[in-house]
Design an enzyme around this catalytic site. Structure first.
Site, PDB file in Angstrom:
ATOM      1  CG  ASN A 265      -1.886   1.174   1.225  1.00 38.64           C
ATOM      2  OD1 ASN A 265      -2.519   1.450   0.218  1.00 38.64           O
ATOM      3  ND2 ASN A 265      -1.973   1.876   2.341  1.00 38.64           N
TER       4      ASN A 265
ATOM      5  CB  SER B 124      -3.354  -0.590  -8.794  1.00 36.25           C
ATOM      6  OG  SER B 124      -3.221   0.180  -9.964  1.00 36.25           O
TER       7      SER B 124
ATOM      8  CE1 TYR C 284      -0.219   7.457  -7.313  1.00 42.15           C
ATOM      9  CE2 TYR C 284      -2.086   7.634  -8.813  1.00 42.15           C
ATOM     10  CZ  TYR C 284      -1.539   7.183  -7.626  1.00 42.15           C
ATOM     11  OH  TYR C 284      -2.308   6.455  -6.758  1.00 42.15           O
TER      12      TYR C 284
ATOM     13  CE  LYS D 158      -0.642   3.662  -7.376  1.00 39.36           C
ATOM     14  NZ  LYS D 158      -0.333   2.766  -6.241  1.00 39.36           N
TER      15      LYS D 158
ATOM     16  CB  THR E  50      -6.651   8.658   2.812  1.00 40.55           C
ATOM     17  OG1 THR E  50      -6.042   8.921   1.529  1.00 40.55           O
ATOM     18  CG2 THR E  50      -7.486   7.389   2.732  1.00 40.55           C
TER      19      THR E  50
END
Length: 228
Positions: free
Chosen positions: A33, A84, A98, A102, A133
């Site tokens: 993660n 992912s 980014y 992924k 988050t």
């Protein structure tokens, strides 16, 4: 038990894995993660910034997986969760680095799932949409040190994500954690799981784009074979 691990240092990972096995007797689940975001255009992101992103988001995951696989194979069981994103399926301006990381994770995970299945090891790619988050806050998100101001669309992407989207994401992290726990109990878990209505919407949009593009260029596609 919590151990601090340097993902680019294989010895650090080995020490943490050994400590975990010593403490609990076995490790059954690996959740990859760790990662951070990068919002910036391809021209803006330096070589060093891009490599830092791939070091954590790709090579760190390769390190943890490679080190734990012998333990999983020995036990004849194990479940690898690679976190992912739906942005491992679709990309956009400002997200090339980014999403590139992924996309790499998705390709690695697809191969891994087939390689280790016969050893009783499951591999699941988790593809969330936006999750509420701190991912869009602090050190979890980075922007290039030397922005190129002519890219208006990219500058707006930065502003929108840091100011508007942060704190308003659709995804509930508690529900996502519960979904992963539920998947970890399945003997034959799926290889990939989208989480979130926004993830499903974006994934379906990518499928539509691919299908339309394939059909639009089908004549050229079929024209490149040797004549039979």
């Amino acid at each position: 038990m919590a151990s601090e691990v340097d993902l680019v240092d294989e010895n650090s990972i080995k020490q943490a894995v050994s400590a975990g096995i010593e403490k609990f007797g076995s490790i059954n689940v690996l959740v990859n993660n760790a990662g951070f975001g990068m919002i910036g255009g391809i021209e803006e992101v330096t070589n060093e910034e891009a490599r830092q992103s791939f070091d954590v988001n790709v090579f760190g995951i390769l390190n943890t997986t490679r080190i734990l696989l012998p333990h999983f194979r020995k036990n004849g069981t194990g479940h690898i969760f690679n976190i992912s994103s739906v942005f491992g399926l679709i990309s956009g301006p400002g997200w090339g680095i980014y999403c590139g990381a992924k996309f790499a994770l998705e390709g690695i995970s697809e191969a891994l799932a087939q390689e280790v299945k016969d050893f009783g090891i499951n591999t699941t790619i988790i593809e969330p949409g936006y999750v509420r988050t701190n991912f869009l806050e602090g050190d979890s998100i980075q922007t290039p040190a030397t922005p190129v101001g002519v890219y208006d669309t990219i500058q707006e992407e930065k502003r929108k994500h840091l100011e508007d989207i942060s704190g308003n994401q659709l995804g509930d992290p508690q529900k996502i954690a519960e979904a992963i726990i539920e998947l970890s109990k399945k003997e034959n878990a799926p290889m990939r799981v989208l989480l979130g209505s926004d993830a499903l919407q974006l994934a379906n949009y990518k499928v539509q784009m691919l299908t339309e593009g394939f059909e639009a260029n089908k004549e050229m596609t079929l024209s490149t074979d040797f004549a039979s």
